[in-house]
Design a protein around this motif. Structure first.
Motif, PDB file in Angstrom:
ATOM      1  N   SER A 100     -31.870 -99.920  44.147  1.00  0.00           N
ATOM      2  CA  SER A 100     -33.087 -99.788  44.964  1.00  0.00           C
ATOM      3  C   SER A 100     -33.130-100.832  46.066  1.00  0.00           C
ATOM      4  CB  SER A 100     -34.334 -99.917  44.082  1.00  0.00           C
ATOM      5  OG  SER A 100     -34.367 -98.919  43.090  1.00  0.00           O
ATOM      6  N   MET A 101     -32.831-102.087  45.725  1.00  0.00           N
ATOM      7  CA  MET A 101     -32.917-103.155  46.725  1.00  0.00           C
ATOM      8  C   MET A 101     -31.792-103.075  47.746  1.00  0.00           C
ATOM      9  SD  MET A 101     -35.728-104.497  46.077  1.00  0.00           S
ATOM     10  CE  MET A 101     -35.619-105.663  47.426  1.00  0.00           C
ATOM     11  N   LEU A 102     -30.626-102.573  47.349  1.00  0.00           N
ATOM     12  CA  LEU A 102     -29.561-102.323  48.338  1.00  0.00           C
ATOM     13  C   LEU A 102     -30.051-101.328  49.387  1.00  0.00           C
ATOM     14  CD1 LEU A 102     -26.349-102.086  46.108  1.00  0.00           C
ATOM     15  CD2 LEU A 102     -26.707-103.703  47.977  1.00  0.00           C
ATOM     16  N   ALA A 103     -30.691-100.258  48.921  1.00  0.00           N
ATOM     17  CA  ALA A 103     -31.189 -99.227  49.845  1.00  0.00           C
ATOM     18  C   ALA A 103     -32.367 -99.753  50.666  1.00  0.00           C
ATOM     19  CB  ALA A 103     -31.613 -97.986  49.052  1.00  0.00           C
ATOM     20  N   ILE A 104     -33.308-100.446  50.007  1.00  0.00           N
ATOM     21  CA  ILE A 104     -34.486-100.969  50.711  1.00  0.00           C
ATOM     22  C   ILE A 104     -34.083-102.002  51.761  1.00  0.00           C
ATOM     23  CG2 ILE A 104     -36.582-102.365  50.415  1.00  0.00           C
ATOM     24  CD1 ILE A 104     -36.936-100.978  47.676  1.00  0.00           C
ATOM     25  N   GLY A 105     -33.169-102.919  51.390  1.00  0.00           N
ATOM     26  CA  GLY A 105     -32.711-103.931  52.341  1.00  0.00           C
ATOM     27  C   GLY A 105     -32.005-103.322  53.535  1.00  0.00           C
ATOM     28  N   VAL A 308     -42.439-107.130  46.843  1.00  0.00           N
ATOM     29  CA  VAL A 308     -42.944-105.801  46.472  1.00  0.00           C
ATOM     30  C   VAL A 308     -41.816-104.918  45.943  1.00  0.00           C
ATOM     31  CG1 VAL A 308     -44.075-103.710  47.304  1.00  0.00           C
ATOM     32  CG2 VAL A 308     -44.837-105.947  48.128  1.00  0.00           C
ATOM     33  N   GLY A 309     -40.687-104.902  46.671  1.00  0.00           N
ATOM     34  CA  GLY A 309     -39.559-104.033  46.290  1.00  0.00           C
ATOM     35  C   GLY A 309     -38.984-104.377  44.937  1.00  0.00           C
ATOM     36  N   LYS A 310     -38.762-105.676  44.660  1.00  0.00           N
ATOM     37  CA  LYS A 310     -38.168-106.081  43.385  1.00  0.00           C
ATOM     38  C   LYS A 310     -39.152-105.901  42.232  1.00  0.00           C
ATOM     39  CE  LYS A 310     -35.101-109.535  43.353  1.00  0.00           C
ATOM     40  NZ  LYS A 310     -33.772-108.909  43.419  1.00  0.00           N
ATOM     41  N   THR A 311     -40.438-106.156  42.493  1.00  0.00           N
ATOM     42  CA  THR A 311     -41.443-105.931  41.443  1.00  0.00           C
ATOM     43  C   THR A 311     -41.488-104.462  41.037  1.00  0.00           C
ATOM     44  OG1 THR A 311     -42.800-107.783  42.202  1.00  0.00           O
ATOM     45  CG2 THR A 311     -43.890-106.108  40.867  1.00  0.00           C
ATOM     46  N   LEU A 312     -41.534-103.570  42.042  1.00  0.00           N
ATOM     47  CA  LEU A 312     -41.634-102.136  41.751  1.00  0.00           C
ATOM     48  C   LEU A 312     -40.341-101.580  41.166  1.00  0.00           C
ATOM     49  CD1 LEU A 312     -43.627-100.861  44.875  1.00  0.00           C
ATOM     50  CD2 LEU A 312     -44.477-101.268  42.567  1.00  0.00           C
ATOM     51  N   SER A 313     -39.187-101.945  41.757  1.00  0.00           N
ATOM     52  CA  SER A 313     -37.911-101.378  41.285  1.00  0.00           C
ATOM     53  C   SER A 313     -37.567-101.877  39.885  1.00  0.00           C
ATOM     54  CB  SER A 313     -36.781-101.711  42.264  1.00  0.00           C
ATOM     55  OG  SER A 313     -36.609-103.110  42.392  1.00  0.00           O
ATOM     56  N   SER A 314     -37.757-103.191  39.623  1.00  0.00           N
ATOM     57  CA  SER A 314     -37.484-103.730  38.281  1.00  0.00           C
ATOM     58  C   SER A 314     -38.469-103.173  37.263  1.00  0.00           C
ATOM     59  CB  SER A 314     -37.570-105.263  38.297  1.00  0.00           C
ATOM     60  OG  SER A 314     -36.690-105.811  39.224  1.00  0.00           O
ATOM     61  N   GLY A 315     -39.741-103.125  37.670  1.00  0.00           N
ATOM     62  CA  GLY A 315     -40.754-102.583  36.757  1.00  0.00           C
ATOM     63  C   GLY A 315     -40.503-101.123  36.434  1.00  0.00           C
ATOM     64  N   LEU A 316     -40.119-100.345  37.459  1.00  0.00           N
ATOM     65  CA  LEU A 316     -39.823 -98.924  37.239  1.00  0.00           C
ATOM     66  C   LEU A 316     -38.605 -98.754  36.333  1.00  0.00           C
ATOM     67  CD1 LEU A 316     -40.365 -95.939  37.884  1.00  0.00           C
ATOM     68  CD2 LEU A 316     -38.896 -96.194  39.905  1.00  0.00           C
ATOM     69  N   THR A 331     -41.749-108.094  33.664  1.00  0.00           N
ATOM     70  CA  THR A 331     -40.340-108.198  34.052  1.00  0.00           C
ATOM     71  C   THR A 331     -40.190-108.106  35.568  1.00  0.00           C
ATOM     72  OG1 THR A 331     -39.618-107.209  31.962  1.00  0.00           O
ATOM     73  CG2 THR A 331     -38.056-107.146  33.791  1.00  0.00           C
ATOM     74  N   GLY A 332     -40.841-107.120  36.173  1.00  0.00           N
ATOM     75  CA  GLY A 332     -40.732-106.929  37.614  1.00  0.00           C
ATOM     76  C   GLY A 332     -41.239-108.119  38.404  1.00  0.00           C
ATOM     77  N   MET A 333     -42.380-108.683  38.008  1.00  0.00           N
ATOM     78  CA  MET A 333     -42.951-109.815  38.744  1.00  0.00           C
ATOM     79  C   MET A 333     -42.174-111.104  38.498  1.00  0.00           C
ATOM     80  SD  MET A 333     -47.045-108.945  38.444  1.00  0.00           S
ATOM     81  CE  MET A 333     -47.567-110.152  39.663  1.00  0.00           C
ATOM     82  N   SER A 334     -41.427-111.187  37.395  1.00  0.00           N
ATOM     83  CA  SER A 334     -40.582-112.361  37.140  1.00  0.00           C
ATOM     84  C   SER A 334     -39.330-112.347  38.004  1.00  0.00           C
ATOM     85  CB  SER A 334     -40.173-112.412  35.662  1.00  0.00           C
ATOM     86  OG  SER A 334     -41.290-112.513  34.820  1.00  0.00           O
ATOM     87  N   LEU A 335     -38.848-111.164  38.341  1.00  0.00           N
ATOM     88  CA  LEU A 335     -37.586-111.024  39.089  1.00  0.00           C
ATOM     89  C   LEU A 335     -37.786-110.957  40.599  1.00  0.00           C
ATOM     90  CD1 LEU A 335     -35.979-108.370  36.713  1.00  0.00           C
ATOM     91  CD2 LEU A 335     -35.136-110.693  37.044  1.00  0.00           C
ATOM     92  N   ALA A 336     -39.005-111.227  41.067  1.00  0.00           N
ATOM     93  CA  ALA A 336     -39.332-111.028  42.491  1.00  0.00           C
ATOM     94  C   ALA A 336     -38.942-112.227  43.347  1.00  0.00           C
ATOM     95  CB  ALA A 336     -40.824-110.725  42.641  1.00  0.00           C
ATOM     96  N   GLN A 337     -37.650-112.572  43.363  1.00  0.00           N
ATOM     97  CA  GLN A 337     -37.150-113.639  44.227  1.00  0.00           C
ATOM     98  C   GLN A 337     -35.647-113.495  44.416  1.00  0.00           C
ATOM     99  OE1 GLN A 337     -35.731-114.123  40.876  1.00  0.00           O
ATOM    100  NE2 GLN A 337     -37.857-114.752  40.713  1.00  0.00           N
ATOM    101  N   ILE A 338     -35.081-114.231  45.359  1.00  0.00           N
ATOM    102  CA  ILE A 338     -33.629-114.284  45.545  1.00  0.00           C
ATOM    103  C   ILE A 338     -33.204-115.745  45.452  1.00  0.00           C
ATOM    104  CG2 ILE A 338     -33.490-112.177  46.919  1.00  0.00           C
ATOM    105  CD1 ILE A 338     -33.358-113.901  49.431  1.00  0.00           C
ATOM    106  N   GLY A 339     -31.901-115.977  45.165  1.00  0.00           N
ATOM    107  CA  GLY A 339     -31.457-117.354  44.966  1.00  0.00           C
ATOM    108  C   GLY A 339     -30.009-117.591  45.283  1.00  0.00           C
ATOM    109  N   GLU A 340     -29.293-118.226  44.310  1.00  0.00           N
ATOM    110  CA  GLU A 340     -27.960-118.753  44.578  1.00  0.00           C
ATOM    111  C   GLU A 340     -26.947-117.692  44.996  1.00  0.00           C
ATOM    112  OE1 GLU A 340     -28.753-118.316  40.168  1.00  0.00           O
ATOM    113  OE2 GLU A 340     -29.723-119.331  41.821  1.00  0.00           O
ATOM    114  N   PHE A 341     -26.974-116.512  44.360  1.00  0.00           N
ATOM    115  CA  PHE A 341     -26.025-115.465  44.739  1.00  0.00           C
ATOM    116  C   PHE A 341     -26.317-114.942  46.148  1.00  0.00           C
ATOM    117  CE2 PHE A 341     -24.290-114.610  40.396  1.00  0.00           C
ATOM    118  CZ  PHE A 341     -22.954-114.583  40.786  1.00  0.00           C
TER     119      PHE A 341
END
Length: 744
Positions: A100-105, A308-316, A331-341
């Motif tokens: 989802s995030m590949l497509a959204i980005g 928004v995208g990571k919350t919805l896609s992970s939650g879904l 789960t979705g709201m915990s994963l709503a960030q980007i980092g080292e990778f």
């Protein structure tokens, strides 16, 4: 006058500045990664109010070393067996989020007018969440032991592997400058092949090396050898055409399966922290404030899209996998960030000169903003769920409840599925090893021919040597018996099963002949290769079959021992903790003539007569965990029970069977173990009785013993009430036990 090299003064500036910034951020209770980024910005070439690093190119080299050790440490925490154990929920959630995030980005980049390559890399940057930030946030907020946290950790494990795959695919795409499906498929197959070869070879050799050298090895030697192995795999990965990060990650994952994993992780941590700090500071040094001012709108847009995208896609994804709405949203709201990778992917685009200069500072700015918001979103997850749930109509609430409950039902494994699982693992594992030997021959032969002219006899010698290396695996591929009862049951179940079973056996033989032909075909014509392959197969397996079987058995035994050494050691340590009780798991096979046959557990009164507790009954492919009192005992049932040595000895005489090795080392019962739970002031068990806790009904587990005030109580009554400081010993599945306790 003594001149101090610029590199030393630069490192002094980096570490001193980072130290001051970290003290401030620790006081403010903010993530250290954010502090490193700000440090890099302040001492970088784009900010002139403070002293500036002079030799940026040298710092970049140190930063690359930082990436290597960062990925090495992630590999040590990763473990391929953890990936297998994360389950369907974590896998479905992670894959849904990444796709989802590949497509959204990608779409977001195109909408903002960016070129195709920038948009593709933006999708990759947004697709992977930050393991470091999430773990630190969970620890600070005290939610690490909640049920949704275990799902998040599983998602992060899957994402780590997906990120490695993304690095390979984006590198391929950047070099070719076009999306070629066949080229991408080749890259994926190449990655899978080399990962398998490195993992199989590494597990076979490295744990054995560490065991042999254990007496000679102190902490200094273990650190040096571990880092040397890491850099060796980095070099191999680079030669094979992959990124250095992949090699570091793979070696970390291999060492994660050894008994020295925790010690290596402890020794490497200071090295990782040092070079990791340099890496994150170097990331901040590339931030140009002018660029951020110019692109403030894309930064805010992409930050909003990420959250928004990571919350919805992970939650879904979590919801689709059968998790409840509450856990899915958390789960979705915990994963709503980007980092080292994300930094590594952005750096890849810059180093290959395929992305615009503005993408990197934008990615870092988005990471900084989402890092800052992560703790707040984790805290807001439950109130958000309560608000949404109240808005849902009753029909929708019931539908979600039915779906989450229905999705978690475990289906029975049929015989064909069980047989094909073993069959395919045998075929794939041995085929990969044989293909690796063939690839080595194909790679080395031209190198030899550059210095020597090979005649027919010398070519024949190479073939014989390669065939000798391949022969144990060729035997396993074509002649090894498929273990398990599924094959026999399929054969005798109906005559219509025999045709497909024979066809699959013939396929194994043809595949081994094909491999031999491929080896000979590198030096001689196709006709000669086919004839020779058939003859060699017949002669070798008729004459040397027993020797090959024995030799392969030793190879397989060593590999499995190395692979399971860490679990065996941990199981032994758990049993050592119970030595005053001498309580442990053991398995017995019911003799057909036993007086227990045909009776229920309540009729046998095993707990009253022998003091033991039945944990599992295995009947063919069926496994009954924590069986009820109305469960019957049948001939050849395998029973896993918990008891002391004396109790098990008496039970053995009653059941008149031959005891099997400790169930902790038995693959079929590996899910059932003795778990230690401490009742503290905040424990949900405090004040409850054994019956009131409903651990047996909900977790399918047994409380077999309790420690209170240095006294040990075996087989406590159901009315026993828990007090603060009680230590419970529970027989059952670890994940399920802790899940139920956390939900009480």
């Amino acid at each position: 006058m003594i001149h101090l090299p610029h590199l030393i003064t630069d490192l002094t500036l980096i570490l001193a500045s980072a130290g001051v910034t970290l003290l401030i951020f620790k006081k403010l209770k903010q993530p250290v990664v954010l502090g490193y980024l700000i440090t890099g910005l302040l001492i970088g070439p784009n900010f002139t109010l403070f002293p500036t690093v002079t030799e940026i190119d040298s710092i970049k080299i140190w930063a690359e070393i930082g990436v290597i050790f960062l990925l090495f440490s992630l590999g040590l925490e990763f473990s391929f067996k953890k990936l297998i154990k994360v389950g369907g929920s974590a896998s479905i959630t992670a894959i849904t989020e990444v796709i989802s995030m590949l497509a959204i980005g990608y779409i977001t980049g195109l909408v903002m007018g960016w070129n195709q390559m920038d948009s593709i890399f933006l999708g990759g940057i947004l697709s992977i969440s930050s393991t470091t930030i999430i773990i630190r946030a969970f620890e600070e907020l005290g939610v690490k032991n909640k049920k949704f946290a275990s799902l998040v950790f599983g998602v992060l494990i899957v994402e780590d592997l997906v990120a490695i795959l993304l690095l390979v695919l984006l590198s391929t795409l950047a070099v070719s400058q076009q999306f070629a499906g066949d080229q991408m498929l080749i890259s994926v197959l190449k990655l899978v092949f080399f990962l398998s070869i490195w993992f199989l070879g590494g597990i076979f050799l490295i744990p054995t090396l560490l065991k042999k050298a254990k007496r000679l090895m102190n902490e200094e030697m273990l650190l040096v050898i571990s880092l040397a192995l890491c850099l060796l795999m980095v070099s191999l990965a680079t030669v094979a055409g992959f990124s250095p990060a992949l090699g570091a990650f793979v070696m970390g994952a291999i060492l994660a399966e050894t008994t020295s994993a925790e010690k290596i992780e402890h020794l490497v941590k200071p090295v990782k922290d040092l070079f990791g700090a340099i890496f994150f500071v170097s990331v901040g040094m590339l931030i140009d404030p002018i660029v951020l001012v110019e692109y403030w709108a894309p930064v805010l847009i992409i930050t909003a899209v990420t959250i928004v995208g990571k919350t919805l896609s992970s939650g879904l994804g979590a919801l689709l996998s059968g998790e409840t709405l509450k856990h899915s949203l958390q789960t979705g709201m915990s994963l709503a960030q980007i980092g080292e990778f994300s930094f590594i992917i952005a750096t890849l685009g810059l180093s290959l000169n395929v992305t615009s200069e503005f993408l990197y500072p934008i990615a870092v700015a988005v990471s900084a903003l989402t890092t800052f918001t992560t703790p707040y979103f984790i805290n807001l997850a439950e109130p958000t769920y309560n608000f949404i749930y109240k808005l849902l109509p009753e029909n929708a609430q019931n539908a979600l409840l039915r779906y989450s409950s229905g999705s978690q039902n475990v289906s029975e494994t049929n015989n064909w599925k069980e047989f094909l699982k073993i069959y395919l693992s045998t075929i794939i594992t041995n085929s990969i090893i044989i293909a690796g030997i063939l690839f080595t021959v194909k790679y080395l032969t031209p190198k030899i021919k550059e210095h020597f002219i090979l005649n027919n006899f010398e070519q024949l010698a190479i073939i014989i040597l390669a065939f000798a290396l391949m022969s144990p695996f060729l035997w396993a591929l074509s002649a090894k018996k498929i273990q398990g009862t599924a094959y026999k049951q399929l054969w005798f179940d109906t005559k219509y099963n025999r045709g497909p079973l024979i066809s699959l056996e013939v396929l194994r033989i043809l595949l081994s002949v094909l491999f031999i032909g491929a080896l000979i075909g590198q030096f001689f014509s196709v006709t000669i290769a086919i004839i020779a392959a058939i003859l060699i197969s017949l002669i070798s397996f008729i004459i040397f079959s027993n020797r090959l079987q024995s030799f392969y058995g030793k190879l397989e035994s060593r590999f499995l021992n190395n692979l399971n050494a860490r679990e065996i050691k941990e199981a032994a340590q758990r049993m050592d903790e119970l030595m005053p009780w001498d309580a442990h798991l053991a398995s017995f096979t019911v003799n057909p003539e036993s007086e227990a046959v045909g009776k229920t557990l309540i009729e046998l009164s095993l707990r009253e007569k022998f003091g033991i507790n039945v944990a599992v009954i295995e009947r063919g492919t069926k496994k009954i965990k924590i069986p009820g009192k109305e469960e019957y005992i049948y001939p050849y049932d395998r029973i896993a029970v918990v008891g002391t040595d004396e109790q098990l000895k008496n039970f053995e005489q009653f059941i008149t069977s031959i005891p099997v090795d400790n169930a902790e080392t038995n693959g079929s019962n590996s899910e059932i173990s003795l778990q230690k739970i401490t009742v503290n002031a905040s424990s949900p068990l405090l004040g409850k009785t054994i019956k009131g806790s409903k651990i047996r009904e909900k977790a399918m587990a047994l409380i077999v013993g309790i420690e209170r005030n240095n006294q040990r109580i075996l087989n406590p009554e159901s009315s026993f009430q828990f007090e603060k400081g009680d230590i419970l010993w529970v027989a059952g599945e670890k994940k399920l036990i802790h899940s139920v306790v956390n939900e009480l």
